[in-house]
Every structure is written in C-alpha cells, then in structure tokens.
Design a protein around this motif. Structure first.
Motif, PDB file in Angstrom:
ATOM      1  N   GLN A 221      15.440 -42.147  12.546  1.00  0.00           N
ATOM      2  CA  GLN A 221      16.537 -41.533  11.792  1.00  0.00           C
ATOM      3  C   GLN A 221      16.360 -41.776  10.306  1.00  0.00           C
ATOM      4  N   GLY A 222      15.740 -42.890   9.951  1.00  0.00           N
ATOM      5  CA  GLY A 222      15.374 -43.149   8.561  1.00  0.00           C
ATOM      6  C   GLY A 222      16.538 -43.527   7.678  1.00  0.00           C
ATOM      7  N   PHE A 223      16.203 -43.840   6.423  1.00  0.00           N
ATOM      8  CA  PHE A 223      17.175 -44.171   5.392  1.00  0.00           C
ATOM      9  C   PHE A 223      17.206 -43.042   4.371  1.00  0.00           C
ATOM     10  N   SER A 224      18.390 -42.539   4.085  1.00  0.00           N
ATOM     11  CA  SER A 224      18.515 -41.461   3.104  1.00  0.00           C
ATOM     12  C   SER A 224      18.153 -41.975   1.718  1.00  0.00           C
ATOM     13  N   LEU A 225      17.289 -41.251   1.036  1.00  0.00           N
ATOM     14  CA  LEU A 225      16.914 -41.609  -0.324  1.00  0.00           C
ATOM     15  C   LEU A 225      17.841 -40.917  -1.313  1.00  0.00           C
ATOM     16  N   PRO A 226      18.099 -41.552  -2.469  1.00  0.00           N
ATOM     17  CA  PRO A 226      18.994 -40.926  -3.452  1.00  0.00           C
ATOM     18  C   PRO A 226      18.438 -39.580  -3.900  1.00  0.00           C
ATOM     19  N   ASN A 227      19.208 -38.541  -3.759  1.00  0.00           N
ATOM     20  CA  ASN A 227      18.733 -37.220  -4.180  1.00  0.00           C
ATOM     21  C   ASN A 227      19.920 -36.303  -4.427  1.00  0.00           C
ATOM     22  N   THR A 228      19.659 -35.217  -5.139  1.00  0.00           N
ATOM     23  CA  THR A 228      20.679 -34.236  -5.457  1.00  0.00           C
ATOM     24  C   THR A 228      20.527 -33.028  -4.542  1.00  0.00           C
ATOM     25  N   HIS A 229      21.634 -32.362  -4.278  1.00  0.00           N
ATOM     26  CA  HIS A 229      21.639 -31.204  -3.387  1.00  0.00           C
ATOM     27  C   HIS A 229      20.598 -30.176  -3.826  1.00  0.00           C
TER      28      HIS A 229
ATOM     29  N   GLU B  27      31.920 -26.111 -18.106  1.00  0.00           N
ATOM     30  CA  GLU B  27      30.938 -26.195 -17.026  1.00  0.00           C
ATOM     31  C   GLU B  27      30.543 -27.650 -16.755  1.00  0.00           C
ATOM     32  N   VAL B  28      30.425 -28.456 -17.812  1.00  0.00           N
ATOM     33  CA  VAL B  28      30.109 -29.878 -17.636  1.00  0.00           C
ATOM     34  C   VAL B  28      31.236 -30.579 -16.887  1.00  0.00           C
ATOM     35  N   GLU B  29      32.469 -30.258 -17.242  1.00  0.00           N
ATOM     36  CA  GLU B  29      33.615 -30.865 -16.548  1.00  0.00           C
ATOM     37  C   GLU B  29      33.661 -30.436 -15.088  1.00  0.00           C
ATOM     38  N   ALA B  30      33.298 -29.178 -14.812  1.00  0.00           N
ATOM     39  CA  ALA B  30      33.254 -28.713 -13.419  1.00  0.00           C
ATOM     40  C   ALA B  30      32.174 -29.456 -12.643  1.00  0.00           C
ATOM     41  N   LEU B  31      31.042 -29.728 -13.318  1.00  0.00           N
ATOM     42  CA  LEU B  31      29.972 -30.479 -12.674  1.00  0.00           C
ATOM     43  C   LEU B  31      30.416 -31.903 -12.359  1.00  0.00           C
ATOM     44  N   ASN B  32      31.222 -32.484 -13.243  1.00  0.00           N
ATOM     45  CA  ASN B  32      31.729 -33.835 -12.997  1.00  0.00           C
ATOM     46  C   ASN B  32      32.615 -33.884 -11.758  1.00  0.00           C
ATOM     47  N   VAL B  33      33.355 -32.806 -11.510  1.00  0.00           N
ATOM     48  CA  VAL B  33      34.171 -32.751 -10.305  1.00  0.00           C
ATOM     49  C   VAL B  33      33.282 -32.842  -9.070  1.00  0.00           C
ATOM     50  N   ASN B  34      32.140 -32.135  -9.095  1.00  0.00           N
ATOM     51  CA  ASN B  34      31.196 -32.205  -7.974  1.00  0.00           C
ATOM     52  C   ASN B  34      30.566 -33.593  -7.865  1.00  0.00           C
ATOM     53  N   LEU B  35      30.216 -34.178  -9.016  1.00  0.00           N
ATOM     54  CA  LEU B  35      29.610 -35.511  -8.989  1.00  0.00           C
ATOM     55  C   LEU B  35      30.573 -36.557  -8.433  1.00  0.00           C
ATOM     56  N   SER B  36      31.874 -36.355  -8.679  1.00  0.00           N
ATOM     57  CA  SER B  36      32.865 -37.326  -8.208  1.00  0.00           C
ATOM     58  C   SER B  36      33.012 -37.309  -6.696  1.00  0.00           C
ATOM     59  N   THR B  37      32.500 -36.260  -6.045  1.00  0.00           N
ATOM     60  CA  THR B  37      32.597 -36.171  -4.590  1.00  0.00           C
ATOM     61  C   THR B  37      31.339 -36.693  -3.890  1.00  0.00           C
ATOM     62  N   LEU B  38      30.330 -37.108  -4.666  1.00  0.00           N
ATOM     63  CA  LEU B  38      29.120 -37.650  -4.053  1.00  0.00           C
ATOM     64  C   LEU B  38      29.457 -38.882  -3.219  1.00  0.00           C
ATOM     65  N   GLU B  39      28.853 -38.975  -2.049  1.00  0.00           N
ATOM     66  CA  GLU B  39      29.083 -40.128  -1.181  1.00  0.00           C
ATOM     67  C   GLU B  39      28.213 -41.287  -1.642  1.00  0.00           C
ATOM     68  N   VAL B  40      28.828 -42.244  -2.339  1.00  0.00           N
ATOM     69  CA  VAL B  40      28.077 -43.422  -2.763  1.00  0.00           C
ATOM     70  C   VAL B  40      28.216 -44.547  -1.749  1.00  0.00           C
ATOM     71  N   LEU B  41      29.151 -44.427  -0.826  1.00  0.00           N
ATOM     72  CA  LEU B  41      29.291 -45.368   0.280  1.00  0.00           C
ATOM     73  C   LEU B  41      29.177 -44.552   1.556  1.00  0.00           C
ATOM     74  N   THR B  42      28.018 -44.609   2.204  1.00  0.00           N
ATOM     75  CA  THR B  42      27.683 -43.697   3.292  1.00  0.00           C
ATOM     76  C   THR B  42      27.547 -44.442   4.611  1.00  0.00           C
ATOM     77  N   LYS B  43      28.154 -43.896   5.643  1.00  0.00           N
ATOM     78  CA  LYS B  43      27.989 -44.450   6.986  1.00  0.00           C
ATOM     79  C   LYS B  43      26.602 -44.061   7.495  1.00  0.00           C
ATOM     80  N   ILE B  44      25.794 -45.059   7.831  1.00  0.00           N
ATOM     81  CA  ILE B  44      24.443 -44.807   8.322  1.00  0.00           C
ATOM     82  C   ILE B  44      24.458 -44.547   9.821  1.00  0.00           C
ATOM     83  N   ASP B  45      25.171 -45.397  10.549  1.00  0.00           N
ATOM     84  CA  ASP B  45      25.260 -45.253  11.999  1.00  0.00           C
ATOM     85  C   ASP B  45      26.491 -46.030  12.458  1.00  0.00           C
ATOM     86  N   ASN B  46      26.545 -46.375  13.739  1.00  0.00           N
ATOM     87  CA  ASN B  46      27.703 -47.104  14.265  1.00  0.00           C
ATOM     88  C   ASN B  46      27.677 -48.585  13.938  1.00  0.00           C
ATOM     89  N   TYR B  47      26.707 -49.013  13.130  1.00  0.00           N
ATOM     90  CA  TYR B  47      26.597 -50.419  12.773  1.00  0.00           C
ATOM     91  C   TYR B  47      26.810 -50.679  11.284  1.00  0.00           C
TER      92      TYR B  47
END
Length: 508
Positions: A446-454, A206-226
């Motif tokens: 539109q604001g800035f997304s704060l770090p959070n979990t689903h 289950e921990v390894e399955a959770l790591n698969v989900n964590l690896s898909t987190l967007e740590v480099l996120t497009k905010i807008d067209n800029y």
C-alpha cells in the motif's frame, strides 16, 4: 525555527490545543527541496493551468463614460460585459527565488484576444453588439510569499504586484460596425485605464482562492486502521537563491493517540544538488515513528492457525509442507495448533549509506487448543529477525519490501537439546521467510504517500540511502487529468506476494 526553550505559559497553551502542539517540532521528519529546474518547468506547465483558469474566469464588466468631441457628443455611456479570454501568449515569463522573501514572477510582451458584449448609450444613439479586444504589451510582476499558517498549511500572499497593458485594439461587429470602428480608438484609452486598475485585484483574488484550496489539504492523514501521518509544515519555507525548502513534521501516530514518540527528531542536511526538480529527504525519525506507532497499535502481532499456515506458507515453499509434521514429531501432537508472533519492542530502524535494515525483536508462541478446551501453550521463545528493506517509488507512493537476513532464536529455559533448538530455528525461520514476511510485504505494498500536489506525478525518480535519512530525487510532470492510480496489490514488478494481513483487527 522554534527554540528549544519554550515559555511556561506557551507550553500551557499548547497543552490545550493538541493538534497545534503536535506540529511544533524543532527538526523536520521530512524535507522537500524545490529547485530552479522545478520553477522553470512550472513556467512551462503553468501556462496550461493559467489558460484553463483564464478561460473559465468571470472578468468584471468594464463600465464608463466618455465624450466624443469629434462627433460633438457630450457623453457616451459604455458597458463591456460577458468578457471572455479566448487566447493569450506570455512568451517571456520567468520564476526566480528571492532569498528570504519568496518567488518572483515576471512576464513581459504578453498578448491576449478577448471577446465581449457591449452596450452604448448617448443623447444621439443607443445600441448593443459584440466586439473583439486585442491586448498587447502585457506586463506583470509580483512576489509570491509563502508562509505557514497556524494549522501547518502553506499559505500564499502576493506582494509588490504591478500589472500593465500597453495597447488595446477594439474591433466592433454588427450592422453598424463600420461606424463604431471609426470612433473605436477614443474608446481604447478608457478601456486600458479600467483594465489596468482591475488586473492586480484579479490576480490577488486568484491567490486568495488558491489559499482556500491549500487550507483543505490533508496534513493529518489516516494511513490505515492503525496509524495517522502528520505532513504539516513546522515552519515557513526557507528560500535561498537556488532552492526552496519545506520542513514537514513527518511523524506517525497511533490512530487514537496524537502524542509524539518518546524520542526526538534529529537534524539532517540535504546535499547541495540541482540536477532534479525535487528532492525529498525522509529521516530515520520518520521510519522510527512509524515503527513505534504500529507497535503501540498492536499491528505487529500475528496469529496464524493451522489452516492459515497451510494457505499462506505451504503454497509458497515446497519445504514447508513438512513444517506441521516436524513440530508434531517433536511434541507427538495430533491436535490443531497456532503460531502467535508478537513484537516485544518497536522494530529497530537503521539507515546507513546504501543500507536500510529493520531488526524485529519478538516472541513466538506455539499454541494448541484441544477440543472443547482453552488454548494451551506448547512452547514460548524469543527471537530477533534482521531484515533488509527494499525501496521503490510507484505512482505517488514509497513502497517498502522486507527480506530476511538473519534469525536468532533464544530458548533459555528449555530442557531440550541444542539440536532441537536448531530445528525450531529452521522451522521458525521458514515461517518468517515464507509466511510472515510475505504477509507483511502484502501490507507494505500500500506504501506511504509522498508529499505532492494534485495532478503532479513523479518521473525519473531515484532513491538513495544516506546516513540517517533517505533521499528521493525526482522530476515532476503535470497532467490536466491524471488517471486514477491502479491498486498496489499484486504488482508483479515488486515481486511481492499478495495476501491478507492477519494481525490485530483494526478499529473502525
């Protein structure tokens, strides 16, 4: 924590991998601190998560062979399949920080009700049916290790896992249930043995399955067209006896350029508090990188036509109805004109206790375009607008709004009188106050997304402006099915004016 001196060969390697190099920062732009209160709430909310996972979990079959000496049966081959957890209780569960190591999980005196299908084969008989399995004395302990992987994602590892079920009671159902229940007790020992061997591998899986989900987190996120925003971890979490600190890069980039800003992040220290579940420190560097990225991308360049000024300015102030006529009075113009405002430098961000200011150095040009002719400049001036930044948290976003404090106009080469310069100051101050800032605020909604979990939302949030950083104190709330957050445009509580940003067109 990375040292300031980087070997030459390592530097060359980083140049070959732009993304990884962008995440190797000495100091974070954002710090997130998880306190013991968050762990205690995690135990409470985590039961819902574990229950849902347990109900959906496919538990491997339990197979084996046992002799039943009291029935003079040499062997009985058994297979328990389609094992489903129907209910469980872990009344004594705790999470605690292990300094420098991880988070210790401990549960004791747990119980579980399980349903299963069974099949028995022996030299004397063969049969199938259903059974209920009641487990008690469930004990589990382990340490969750949190580290950073090469791409800035958090990764979990399970260490020192130990799991044991002390008692198991089997109750067979079916036509011959009375017979089978008479020799159920000898079957319970091998069931316990098999089950205890399976528990830690199941949890590890289950921990390894959770790591698969964590690896898909967007740590480099497009905010807008800029811009893009980098939320990657710059180091493995720091764990003390009372809290866990996550150091995030927290830097903005222009959309097509992942080069770090020409100024370094500086260290900042979160205050020693524990009243809230989560503390988020957002450094001045975070906002400065946003200012630099948007400036580089041309997002602060605005051109307003006569029609746009009428639509967006006149309707917001009774006094602005005379703006066009006042300019025409100065220049005796009868032609359409445009106002072009361009930032000459990245806006200057300053965070001081209780005070968040944004100074915008810019130039303004008044243009006209005669019929069938090119655009002509009427006059060009420089100015500095000093604004205060208001802050609020809505949903999972930090919302900013600007209000004009001071406005200084410089017209060094003008031959006009100081009175006319003053009149221009009043006109442009009104354009900024009633036109440009509402447009900017509409964008900032539109604001800035704060770090959070689903499925985790912020509640009881508070914002403080401290020396060189912003501190958000908040509790957390877990919901199994968070409804989609409404749009941030037009929220009356913000007292911001809706509108369309008329700046440089964004790149697709």
């Amino acid at each position: 924590m990375y040292t300031k001196t980087v070997p030459v060969f390592w530097g060359c390697f980083l140049l070959c991998n732009l993304y990884i190099s962008s995440s190797q920062t000495i100091y974070p732009g954002i710090k997130a601190r998880v306190t013991q209160r968050a762990l205690d709430y995690g135990v409470q909310a985590g039961m819902d998560i574990i229950e849902q996972m347990a109900m959906e979990k496919n538990i491997p079959d339990i197979k084996g062979s046992e002799s039943l000496e009291f029935l003079k049966v040499d062997y009985v081959n058994y297979n328990f399949s389609n094992i489903k957890i129907n209910a469980f209780s872990f009344p004594n569960t705790s999470l605690a920080f292990v300094p420098g190591v991880g988070i210790k999980v401990l549960t004791n005196h747990g119980t579980a009700n399980i349903s299963t299908d069974w099949e028995i084969k022996s030299p004397l008989f063969q049969d199938t049916g259903g059974a209920d399995l009641f487990l008690s004395g469930v004990y589990f302990t382990g340490i969750i290790i949190l580290i950073r992987n090469d791409f800035g994602h958090p990764t979990l590892k399970l260490q020192d896992c130990y799991a044991q079920v002390s008692h198991a009671h089997v109750s067979f159902s079916g036509e011959l249930s009375v017979l089978y229940n008479s020799f159920a007790e000898p079957m319970e020992k091998p069931i316990l043995r098999n089950l205890n061997e399976m528990l830690c591998p199941i949890v590890t899986g289950e921990v390894e399955a959770l790591n698969v989900n964590l690896s898909t987190l967007e740590v480099l996120t497009k905010i807008d067209n800029y811009t893009l925003l980098d939320y990657s971890l710059i180091s493995s979490p720091e764990i003390t006896e009372n809290y866990l600190d996550l150091n995030l890069k927290g830097v903005f980039y222009p959309l097509e350029n992942l080069t770090d800003p020409p100024f370094p992040p500086v260290p900042f220290v979160l205050p020693e508090r524990s009243d809230s579940m989560l503390y988020i420190g957002i450094s001045e560097y975070f906002f400065k990188s946003a200012s630099f990225a948007y400036f580089t991308a041309g997002a602060f360049n605005v051109t307003l036509s006569t029609k746009e000024i009428s639509n967006h300015l006149v309707q917001n102030s009774q006094g602005l109805g005379n703006v066009l006529s006042r300019i025409a009075e100065i220049y005796i113009l009868s032609r359409p004109f445009m106002v072009r405002i361009m930032a000459t430098k990245p806006p200057v961000i300053t965070l001081r206790p209780g005070n968040f200011t944004l100074d915008i150095p810019a130039s303004v040009m008044m243009l006209t375009q005669p019929k069938n002719s090119t655009v002509e400049s009427i006059v060009s001036m420089d100015f500095v607008a000093s604004t205060s930044v208001g802050l609020v948290i809505l949903g999972q976003r930090l919302i900013c709004s600007l209000s004009l404090n001071r406005f200084r106009l410089s017209l060094p080469e003008s031959n006009r009188s100081n009175i006319e310069v003053l009149r221009f100051e009043n006109i442009l101050s009104s354009i900024l106050h009633f036109g440009v800032l509402p447009l900017a605020n509409a964008k900032l909604q539109q604001g800035f997304s704060l770090p959070n979990t689903h499925n985790i939302s912020f509640v009881n949030s508070d914002i403080e402006v401290l020396e060189d950083f912003l501190l958000i104190s908040t509790d957390l709330k877990y919901e199994t099915s968070l409804k989609q957050q409404p749009s941030f445009h037009g929220w009356e509580g913000l007292n911001l004016i809706s509108g369309h940003w008329r700046g440089k067109p964004g790149k697709p």
